[in-house]
Enzyme design. Structure first.
Site, PDB file in Angstrom:
ATOM      1  N   ILE A 141    -109.051  10.044 -73.430  1.00 26.04           N
ATOM      2  CA  ILE A 141    -108.992   8.612 -74.384  1.00 26.04           C
ATOM      3  C   ILE A 141    -109.115   8.108 -75.807  1.00 26.04           C
ATOM      4  O   ILE A 141    -110.097   8.582 -75.281  1.00 26.04           O
ATOM      5  CB  ILE A 141    -108.156   7.354 -73.207  1.00 26.04           C
ATOM      6  CG1 ILE A 141    -106.591   6.558 -73.645  1.00 26.04           C
ATOM      7  CG2 ILE A 141    -109.031   6.438 -72.674  1.00 26.04           C
ATOM      8  CD1 ILE A 141    -106.685   5.922 -72.673  1.00 26.04           C
ATOM      9  N   CYS A 142    -108.761   8.138 -76.103  1.00 18.34           N
ATOM     10  CA  CYS A 142    -108.777   7.107 -77.801  1.00 18.34           C
ATOM     11  C   CYS A 142    -107.892   5.702 -77.677  1.00 18.34           C
ATOM     12  O   CYS A 142    -107.364   5.313 -76.932  1.00 18.34           O
ATOM     13  CB  CYS A 142    -109.380   7.922 -78.872  1.00 18.34           C
ATOM     14  SG  CYS A 142    -107.352   8.696 -78.749  1.00 18.34           S
ATOM     15  N   ALA A 143    -107.975   5.528 -79.084  1.00 18.21           N
ATOM     16  CA  ALA A 143    -107.034   4.583 -79.919  1.00 18.21           C
ATOM     17  C   ALA A 143    -105.838   5.222 -79.397  1.00 18.21           C
ATOM     18  O   ALA A 143    -104.680   3.920 -78.788  1.00 18.21           O
ATOM     19  CB  ALA A 143    -107.440   3.570 -81.316  1.00 18.21           C
TER      20      ALA A 143
END
Length: 105
Positions: free
Chosen positions: A60-62
Site C-alpha cells: 500500500i502507498c498513498a
C-alpha cells in the site's frame, strides 16, 4: 504482471491478519497508516530481505501508484505481492482506522 486488489478484498485480507507493507516515505507513514502495516519506503525495497515467499503481501502507498511499482519489484523476486487499489487515502475515505507514529500499531 502485478495483481491489484480492490479495497473491499483488502479489508478482508487485513482483518484476517494479512501482511501489509507500506511503501510511502516515513513522514507520510507517521501521519497515518493502516494499523499493522510495516514501513518499508519504496527506495529501500530492493534491499529489504524480509519479504516472505510463503504468503501474499499486500502493498500500500498513498493512492496505489508506488504500490504497483513495489509489487512488480517484489513479484520479480518471487513474492506474491498485491497492490492495494486506492491506497491509504481510499482506506481512510472508507472510514477505516488509521494508526499514527513510526510504529505499525
Amino acid at each position: 504482471m502485478t495483481r491489484e486488489i480492490d479495497l473491499d478484498a483488502f479489508v478482508s485480507a487485513w482483518a484476517d491478519g494479512g501482511l501489509v507493507l507500506d511503501v510511502r516515505e516515513p513522514d507520510e507513514y507517521h501521519v497515518g497508516h493502516v494499523p499493522g502495516a510495516l514501513p518499508v519506503p519504496l527506495a529501500k525495497l530492493p534491499t529489504w530481505a524480509d519479504a516472505p515467499t510463503d504468503r501474499p503481501v499486500y502493498v500500500i502507498c498513498a493512492s496505489g501508484n508506488r504500490s504497483l511499482i513495489a509489487a512488480d519489484l517484489m513479484h520479480a523476486r518471487g513474492v506474491d505481492a498485491r497492490s492495494v487499489a486506492g491506497g491509504t487515502r481510499g482506506w481512510a475515505r472508507a472510514g477505516h482506522p488509521l494508526a499514527t507514529g513510526p510504529h505499525p500499531h
